[in-house]
Design a protein around this motif. Structure first.
Motif, PDB file in Angstrom:
ATOM      1  N   TYR A   1       0.804  -1.214   0.000  1.00 10.67           N
ATOM      2  CA  TYR A   1       0.000   0.000   0.000  1.00 10.67           C
ATOM      3  C   TYR A   1       0.839   1.267   0.000  1.00 10.67           C
ATOM      4  O   TYR A   1       0.634   2.174  -0.791  1.00 10.67           O
TER       5      TYR A   1
ATOM      6  N   GLU B   1      -4.157  -0.116  -4.645  1.00  7.47           N
ATOM      7  CA  GLU B   1      -4.907   1.105  -4.384  1.00  7.47           C
ATOM      8  C   GLU B   1      -5.532   0.995  -2.999  1.00  7.47           C
ATOM      9  O   GLU B   1      -5.978  -0.067  -2.586  1.00  7.47           O
TER      10      GLU B   1
ATOM     11  N   LYS C   1      -8.144   2.070   0.275  1.00 10.51           N
ATOM     12  CA  LYS C   1      -9.575   1.991   0.492  1.00 10.51           C
ATOM     13  C   LYS C   1     -10.270   3.239  -0.068  1.00 10.51           C
ATOM     14  O   LYS C   1      -9.771   4.350   0.092  1.00 10.51           O
ATOM     15  N   LYS C   2     -11.426   3.091  -0.671  1.00  9.10           N
ATOM     16  CA  LYS C   2     -12.176   4.228  -1.233  1.00  9.10           C
ATOM     17  C   LYS C   2     -13.395   4.494  -0.370  1.00  9.10           C
ATOM     18  O   LYS C   2     -13.950   3.605   0.238  1.00  9.10           O
ATOM     19  N   LYS C   3     -13.810   5.757  -0.374  1.00  4.07           N
ATOM     20  CA  LYS C   3     -15.025   6.120   0.381  1.00  4.07           C
ATOM     21  C   LYS C   3     -16.245   5.982  -0.459  1.00  4.07           C
ATOM     22  O   LYS C   3     -16.291   6.122  -1.599  1.00  4.07           O
TER      23      LYS C   3
END
Length: 177
Positions: free
Chosen positions: A157, A173, A175-177
């Protein structure tokens, strides 16, 4: 398929080779290295070269043939030039310092890691994020580099950790919100 085993191993000037008591010993400017001989392969010392041939037509003998030639080449390279590996340390607060016969690593643990440098290996730290490992024995240099790297392998990461110079770390990639 290439036939590496067919090529004789050239012995440079200043290097002597001898076969005694089931061992091939190579002596050069950096020191002496020895290797046990295999029964699957025949060894011939000629003027300025070492030739390796399979002892019979068996599958095992042919498998040993190229490997034994490469091991002899590594012995000769080790006593003339030596081998080296370079490790790069990435991460906030991660650093290394060579002090005599120990390598002090600060890798984000609650304690410093003291790595005892084995006999025949030389470790230099040109700056606090680079570790250069060198020695005559290719296997030993690689083993020491792997043991140091094992303390903090690079994570995918942020890329923090200890990696080999030139190694590509596949980044994931976050974590996405």
């Amino acid at each position: 398929m290439s036939r590496t085993g067919k090529k004789p191993v050239a012995v440079p000037a200043g290097v002597t080779t001898s076969i005694e008591a089931g061992q091939l010993s190579v002596k050069g400017p950096k020191g002496t290295l020895a290797m046990p001989l295999s029964d699957e392969v025949t060894y011939t010392l000629e003027d300025g070269s070492v030739t390796v041939k399979p002892a019979n037509d068996g599958k095992r003998a042919r498998a040993f043939w190229g490997m034994q030639r490469t091991l002899i080449q590594n012995l000769i390279t080790g006593v003339t030039e030596g081998f080296s590996k370079k490790l790069l340390i990435t991460g906030v607060g991660y650093r290394a310092n060579s002090q005599g016969k120990t390598l002090k690593l600060q890798l984000g643990y609650s304690h410093d890691v003291d790595f005892a440098i084995p006999e025949g290996i030389e470790i230099k730290t040109p700056d606090n994020t680079t570790v250069e490992i060198s020695g005559m024995d290719k296997q030993q240099v690689g083993q020491v580099a792997a043991e140091i790297r094992r303390w903090r392998k690079p994570e995918p990461y942020k890329g923090k950790g200890i990696k080999y110079a030139g190694e590509f770390i596949f980044r994931k990639e976050g974590k996405k919100k």
